[in-house]
Design a protein around this motif. Structure first.
Motif, PDB file in Angstrom:
ATOM      1  N   LEU D 105       0.841  -1.353  -0.144  1.00 35.72           N
ATOM      2  CA  LEU D 105      -0.053  -0.060  -0.031  1.00 35.72           C
ATOM      3  C   LEU D 105       0.914   1.460  -0.091  1.00 35.72           C
ATOM      4  N   ARG D 106       1.938   1.161  -0.334  1.00 36.07           N
ATOM      5  CA  ARG D 106       2.894   2.239  -0.074  1.00 36.07           C
ATOM      6  C   ARG D 106       3.096   3.377  -1.525  1.00 36.07           C
ATOM      7  N   LEU D 107       2.893   2.580  -2.616  1.00 39.60           N
ATOM      8  CA  LEU D 107       3.071   3.300  -3.748  1.00 39.60           C
ATOM      9  C   LEU D 107       1.444   3.936  -4.469  1.00 39.60           C
ATOM     10  N   LYS D 108       1.334   5.124  -4.561  1.00 39.11           N
ATOM     11  CA  LYS D 108       0.129   5.672  -4.760  1.00 39.11           C
ATOM     12  C   LYS D 108       0.049   5.448  -6.487  1.00 39.11           C
ATOM     13  N   SER D 109       0.845   5.187  -7.145  1.00 36.02           N
ATOM     14  CA  SER D 109       0.645   4.648  -8.544  1.00 36.02           C
ATOM     15  C   SER D 109       0.594   3.351  -8.529  1.00 36.02           C
ATOM     16  N   ARG D 110      -0.620   2.856  -8.992  1.00 32.46           N
ATOM     17  CA  ARG D 110      -0.550   1.069  -9.171  1.00 32.46           C
ATOM     18  C   ARG D 110       0.287   0.853 -10.421  1.00 32.46           C
ATOM     19  N   GLU D 111       0.639   1.880 -11.437  1.00 31.28           N
ATOM     20  CA  GLU D 111       1.499   1.550 -12.657  1.00 31.28           C
ATOM     21  C   GLU D 111       2.910   1.107 -11.897  1.00 31.28           C
ATOM     22  N   ASP D 112       3.370   2.206 -11.251  1.00 27.64           N
ATOM     23  CA  ASP D 112       4.580   2.030 -10.392  1.00 27.64           C
ATOM     24  C   ASP D 112       4.838   0.678  -9.667  1.00 27.64           C
ATOM     25  N   TYR D 113       3.396   0.408  -8.852  1.00 30.30           N
ATOM     26  CA  TYR D 113       3.701  -0.776  -8.089  1.00 30.30           C
ATOM     27  C   TYR D 113       3.772  -2.228  -9.064  1.00 30.30           C
ATOM     28  N   GLU D 114       3.182  -1.982 -10.227  1.00 27.60           N
ATOM     29  CA  GLU D 114       3.106  -3.341 -11.000  1.00 27.60           C
ATOM     30  C   GLU D 114       4.386  -3.555 -11.891  1.00 27.60           C
ATOM     31  N   LYS D 208      20.282  -6.541  -7.036  1.00 26.73           N
ATOM     32  CA  LYS D 208      18.878  -5.860  -7.451  1.00 26.73           C
ATOM     33  C   LYS D 208      19.406  -4.553  -7.860  1.00 26.73           C
ATOM     34  N   VAL D 209      20.566  -4.406  -8.376  1.00 27.10           N
ATOM     35  CA  VAL D 209      21.267  -3.145  -8.779  1.00 27.10           C
ATOM     36  C   VAL D 209      19.931  -2.417  -9.694  1.00 27.10           C
ATOM     37  N   ASN D 210      19.682  -1.049  -9.222  1.00 29.07           N
ATOM     38  CA  ASN D 210      18.902  -0.513  -9.926  1.00 29.07           C
ATOM     39  C   ASN D 210      17.368  -1.130 -10.512  1.00 29.07           C
ATOM     40  N   LYS D 211      17.150  -2.299  -9.600  1.00 27.45           N
ATOM     41  CA  LYS D 211      15.931  -2.793  -9.928  1.00 27.45           C
ATOM     42  C   LYS D 211      15.116  -3.147  -8.624  1.00 27.45           C
ATOM     43  N   HIS D 212      15.825  -2.349  -7.605  1.00 22.51           N
ATOM     44  CA  HIS D 212      14.772  -2.820  -6.103  1.00 22.51           C
ATOM     45  C   HIS D 212      13.518  -1.981  -6.164  1.00 22.51           C
ATOM     46  N   GLN D 213      12.456  -2.803  -5.554  1.00 23.99           N
ATOM     47  CA  GLN D 213      11.362  -2.039  -5.344  1.00 23.99           C
ATOM     48  C   GLN D 213      11.097  -1.069  -4.396  1.00 23.99           C
ATOM     49  N   HIS D 214      12.172  -0.869  -3.763  1.00 27.62           N
ATOM     50  CA  HIS D 214      12.176   0.425  -2.876  1.00 27.62           C
ATOM     51  C   HIS D 214      12.534   1.633  -3.561  1.00 27.62           C
ATOM     52  N   ILE D 215      13.092   1.458  -4.806  1.00 29.78           N
ATOM     53  CA  ILE D 215      13.346   2.658  -5.670  1.00 29.78           C
ATOM     54  C   ILE D 215      12.080   3.710  -5.745  1.00 29.78           C
ATOM     55  N   PRO D 216      10.966   3.160  -6.382  1.00 27.34           N
ATOM     56  CA  PRO D 216       9.970   4.232  -6.550  1.00 27.34           C
ATOM     57  C   PRO D 216       9.299   4.533  -5.148  1.00 27.34           C
ATOM     58  N   GLU D 217       9.457   3.812  -4.033  1.00 25.17           N
ATOM     59  CA  GLU D 217       8.922   4.331  -2.794  1.00 25.17           C
ATOM     60  C   GLU D 217       9.674   5.774  -2.315  1.00 25.17           C
ATOM     61  N   ILE D 218      11.140   5.436  -2.632  1.00 27.97           N
ATOM     62  CA  ILE D 218      11.917   6.579  -2.123  1.00 27.97           C
ATOM     63  C   ILE D 218      11.789   7.727  -3.027  1.00 27.97           C
ATOM     64  N   GLU D 219      11.586   7.507  -4.344  1.00 27.61           N
ATOM     65  CA  GLU D 219      11.502   8.716  -5.306  1.00 27.61           C
ATOM     66  C   GLU D 219      10.066   9.319  -4.890  1.00 27.61           C
ATOM     67  N   GLN D 220       9.111   8.650  -4.747  1.00 35.24           N
ATOM     68  CA  GLN D 220       7.595   9.056  -4.401  1.00 35.24           C
ATOM     69  C   GLN D 220       7.852  10.110  -3.192  1.00 35.24           C
ATOM     70  N   ALA D 221       8.534   9.821  -2.176  1.00 35.28           N
ATOM     71  CA  ALA D 221       8.456  10.562  -1.053  1.00 35.28           C
ATOM     72  C   ALA D 221       9.345  11.850  -1.524  1.00 35.28           C
ATOM     73  N   LEU D 222      10.544  11.532  -2.133  1.00 31.90           N
ATOM     74  CA  LEU D 222      11.304  12.827  -2.231  1.00 31.90           C
ATOM     75  C   LEU D 222      10.767  13.675  -3.225  1.00 31.90           C
ATOM     76  N   SER D 223      10.099  13.092  -4.077  1.00 30.42           N
ATOM     77  CA  SER D 223       9.321  13.987  -5.259  1.00 30.42           C
ATOM     78  C   SER D 223       8.345  15.036  -4.546  1.00 30.42           C
ATOM     79  N   ARG D 224       7.540  14.335  -3.644  1.00 30.22           N
ATOM     80  CA  ARG D 224       6.558  15.008  -2.842  1.00 30.22           C
ATOM     81  C   ARG D 224       7.106  16.164  -2.054  1.00 30.22           C
ATOM     82  N   VAL D 225       8.433  15.736  -1.391  1.00 34.47           N
ATOM     83  CA  VAL D 225       8.929  16.871  -0.504  1.00 34.47           C
ATOM     84  C   VAL D 225       9.588  17.939  -1.593  1.00 34.47           C
ATOM     85  N   ALA D 226      10.130  17.531  -2.710  1.00 35.85           N
ATOM     86  CA  ALA D 226      10.772  18.583  -3.361  1.00 35.85           C
ATOM     87  C   ALA D 226       9.848  19.202  -4.117  1.00 35.85           C
ATOM     88  N   GLY D 227       8.724  19.034  -4.445  1.00 34.43           N
ATOM     89  CA  GLY D 227       7.606  19.397  -5.385  1.00 34.43           C
ATOM     90  C   GLY D 227       7.956  19.285  -6.838  1.00 34.43           C
TER      91      GLY D 227
END
Lengths: 349, 349, 349, 349
Positions: D105-114, D208-227
């Motif tokens: 339930l962490r990723l708001k984007s279903r596309e990203d999750y999938e 999992k170099v460049n392939k870890h599923q935590h990448i979009p989670e980190i980017e989602q939060a950073l993007s939100r904070v960075a605007g």
């Protein structure tokens, strides 16, 4: 905690002292009022133990009996051999309760101490006053005492594993062989080649074979329980891990007693004592299953082929083998439930 | 190496097989011509063991006796229990020399095998033909043999540590207690909770107490040397490290023999055998001091208080306890010096 | 080995010296004739390193240039910072070839040395004469040289991983970030809280961030290859293991180059050099896959999302990062095949 | 605890579930009323986790929403990917509060999750309702929420280390490189070659170099904070230890900000939040200094040579990276102090 018992810890920059701090910080009736180090007085504790940053009173006090007496009600001594022999009488005289985690006050025989520790023994009076705090066995003597000789790590695991069988006469004390293994934290925080990571890691070694200072401590307690002198073979090994002790113990069974019978005997012996967990028949405990906790877990295997029983006893050497049992003894001294502040689960994995 | 002996390794994707490959790759008289895996035939060995990339013949062969017979002179079996019982007779019939690293051919008694291994024993003929390859003790029988039952890891460390004293009549065999410890590689490469890193790391555990299948192997050899049936107490423990075995052994001394005398007895017994190193009197070996090598190091401590001797014996379980001793046996079979290709130093630290 | 090259090792009681001994002991053209220790001269080497008992010449010599010149043709210096700066000129004057494993002769700029090492640099003449022995890159200069500055462990892993891409102009040198991790043996055998088992085990820490003395060594070589000054971000971490270094390196790719293209570029660059193994496209090496060996394994991942390449390079810090590369350099100096005595497989697991 | 909040734990035989149990067992306002396992319902929990023997309610319940609703007020989901996507709506409908420790339930984007998880995403409604429980940053949203998506272990360490600097505009988000390292417990209790002790021990690997599923989670939060959208380079490594995560993070500094300034910025950002400890200027935290605890420790080093800042952030992946933060979120949901039941010191050594 206005009515809290105030505690001082001497030797706060060592592993034993740090563990007393960790555990007392979660104790509902105790407040840490002084952390003491002779070598580092005046510096922040967090410089030595960054994990304690922002958690407890920070600046290290010097070792000064008057100062301690003004700040504390009880003192934990997590000090090297020789310190508490001299210091304990003074602390007692100043009205403090004393729990000595070092080995100075455990042996009633000054001769034994000097033979095995190779240094001058504590004064006779202190030795007489000190109660050997193996809580589940001699806890009644702890209640009301002012001075506790907290048991050693190896003796704690070993004695809790042997005493019920010796007391019941189910094993022949003269056949007892103790093969003990410890993690490296038992060697303390002092540096040396013997604790260098690259020497210990991926290595398993035996040390002080037949010469370990815990031998007379074990024999003193076994002899008391057996009612006659007991001599044992005791070997210590260093395991490439930080915490944990296992004593694997062998003895010839007297009479016919199954693994199940041993399990039942021990469960009855330790009834109501939460920190000793007897495993279901035939299951052996592992050190990690008590890591970070005050539990001692015990298992058995009787071998009909040889007529011997194998007893396996595990503890966390820093908790049940040192700081945890010290606080358990404080609880008994104060008349609190012995589990107060100590009923946390092991950290696994 | 046009005249090289050609070797095939069955079970090349396990730890034992990989170690045979590592060691043979440096052997001056042997060439690896086939690496075999039933489950992964046709795939590159480097997919399973990247550390072997660009080092040896790469594609895994299927297990086919004719194919092997056409490519190799000698076969190493690093296979699970049950395989070599069936396979060895066929390989022998095809004219191959066979060195079996599994436990299938070690026990002369089919009854014992079936009791302890809980599976059908090998045919009587194979068991009769197989020579138990404890090189320093039974090496004379290995010379000229076509079928070797390579000793188990625990028995190797244990027997090399006990046999000289038993043979000399210096210890009472009925009092022998063996407390053994092993690194995790001894459990093989198969996955399971028992070898999960987070379960084993920072943990020390006892397992298969009184039930380990190496018990009858140890007793068979001790009985042979003693000249009468010997029953022992044997406990195995898992150490959080990858390689290494230590057997700590206890027995009552018969007569008066000092630590020095034991040291001298063993030095004479193993004279000229480079892979057994008896430590100077009173020094105990550690597992890391033989890691990666074919050495077995032994130390002693006689305790006058108890009348017992403590014997400590260490090996690298994957080398002296498996692949290394297998190649030592090949050397003996071929009439080469037993140290050929094996005289490399331990890897330390 | 009557025509063998005779080797002396100074600093034989440290890890680097012990590894030179281990590897030379298996070298077909070299004989160890002297093991030297300033602090322990006259004592048996096996007292310091029991694993070497019965393996090499045992009594430690004192450090005496004349003595060495009479016994040896080549000297390996496995000494602390500052020793070889002073000692190397004398050894060269006595007609010895010198391979310096310390950092004293690596930096051509005395100013840089003094800034990063915080001690007086070696004489200009020695620095000029010393050849930086990164064998796969500057090996041609090593041939015929008398004085080798053997590269540091981190620089070896890092430079072998970066130089082909920098040289090809495929990455922007100003964007290079190196995140390096090392096992504890890299800290040497000296004792201190930083190498205490209980502090390092189950711990992962960063140290000397932006301050490590290997930074100028890396930058010196990258600048030379790039043809202009290169400044990098370099962080070192301590891994709870004994051996192994991984450098994880990041840089912005210039132009369009896939993971496959990087793989191919590196395979061409290192063609014929057996000790660098480029992994199949997309596969990353792990430190254990080179443990105990002289290999350096390299893998790549280009990320189209970020335009960066991640390069992973691993070595055994004690072998390829010290003793192994030193012997590889000896081989080149002597005109032997660079792999002589070094083609043993990694020890796995 | 008659007024205690009743808690159920689904996935009680995994590491995350066991840690929720360990921590709740010491929580003053919560009572564990059901431990649940789909695969092992009906068996004692202590069969799976002997360390919990005699500590909590023992028999594992089956997974039955009605049963849970009758026994509990809040449910912790420590389940594999895919389970909570389906289960959470049902639990909410039954009136339960839900804290999901899985990634569903962490990723708001279903596309990203999938794309990153390679499985069907949770229903839009559940994703909308779920609050991302990074307590120190988004804690205000947690208060009053019924459904928490508890952050991943890597994202927790990484985001707490980056967000203050990103929010302040002190670093350029497009230059962020995250080199992350984790202990093995992060891989869960499932067996596989990747967690086999002999493969992981004495090994350091990238995965999992460049392939870890935590990448979009980190980017989602950073993007939100960075605007604005932020893309990062993120590499994960496996450390031979059980617990602990370190994120070493690199970014180009915008403007002139010293190490001291970063220290001060973060101290202000996290003022009053006890679980983030900013180290004194220039000191770097190590994973062991937070082991077993809910702390996140952070340190900085600005390098004037390169214009980059190196940020080091450490947590215990099982506590702050999973069970501990989950309970911190429960505290916030219930309106309790966020530290309730969680203020225990790290276990050191």
């Amino acid at each position: 905690m206005s009515n809290a018992v105030r505690a001082a810890i001497i030797g706060a920059t060592g592993y034993g002292g740090a563990e007393v701090i960790r555990l007392l910080q979660a104790h509902p009736f105790v407040q840490i009022t002084s952390v003491i180090s002779t070598s580092s007085a005046g510096t922040p504790l967090a410089d030595h133990f960054p994990h304690l940053q922002e958690i407890v009173v920070d600046i290290l006090d010097e070792l000064n009996v008057e100062l301690i007496a003004g700040k504390a009600d009880v003192v934990f001594l997590a000090t090297p051999a020789g310190v508490s022999a001299e210091l304990s009488p003074k602390l007692l005289a100043a009205g403090l309760k004393v729990i000595d985690i070092s080995g100075d006050l455990r042996l009633k025989s000054r001769e034994d101490y000097e033979k095995w520790y190779k240094r001058t023994a504590a004064p006779e009076a202190a030795l007489e006053q000190a109660v050997y705090g193996l809580a589940e066995v001699f806890g009644d003597e702890v209640k009301g005492s002012e001075l506790i000789a907290n048991p050693g790590c190896y003796p704690t695991a070993t004695l809790l594993g042997l005493i019920p069988a010796v007391k019941a006469g189910w094993i022949d004390p003269s056949t007892i062989i103790i093969d003990a293994k410890s993690g490296v934290s038992g060697a303390g925080r002092g540096v040396g080649l013997g604790t260098h990571y690259a020497e210990v890691n991926e290595n398993f070694s035996a040390y002080k074979v037949n010469k370990h200072q815990h031998i007379p401590e074990i024999e003193q307690a076994l002899s008391r329980v057996a009612g006659h002198p007991v001599v044992t073979t005791f070997t210590t090994h260093l395991v490439p891990m930080t915490r944990g002790i296992m004593s694997t113990m062998y003895a010839t069974v007297i009479g016919e007693h199954s693994t199940e019978a041993f399990t039942e005997l021990y469960r009855q012996f330790y009834e109501g004592r939460k920190f000793v967990r007897v495993r279901n028949s035939g299951k052996m405990p592992a050190t990690k299953e008590v890591s970070g906790s005050n539990y001692c877990d015990i298992g058995f295997a009787v071998d009909e082929r040889t007529g011997r029983v194998t007893i396996v006893s595990v503890i966390d050497n820093v908790v049940k083998g040192a700081a945890g049992q010290a606080i358990q003894n404080l609880n008994l001294m104060m008349g609190w439930d012995e589990t107060t502040g100590l009923l946390f689960a092991p950290v696994y994995p």
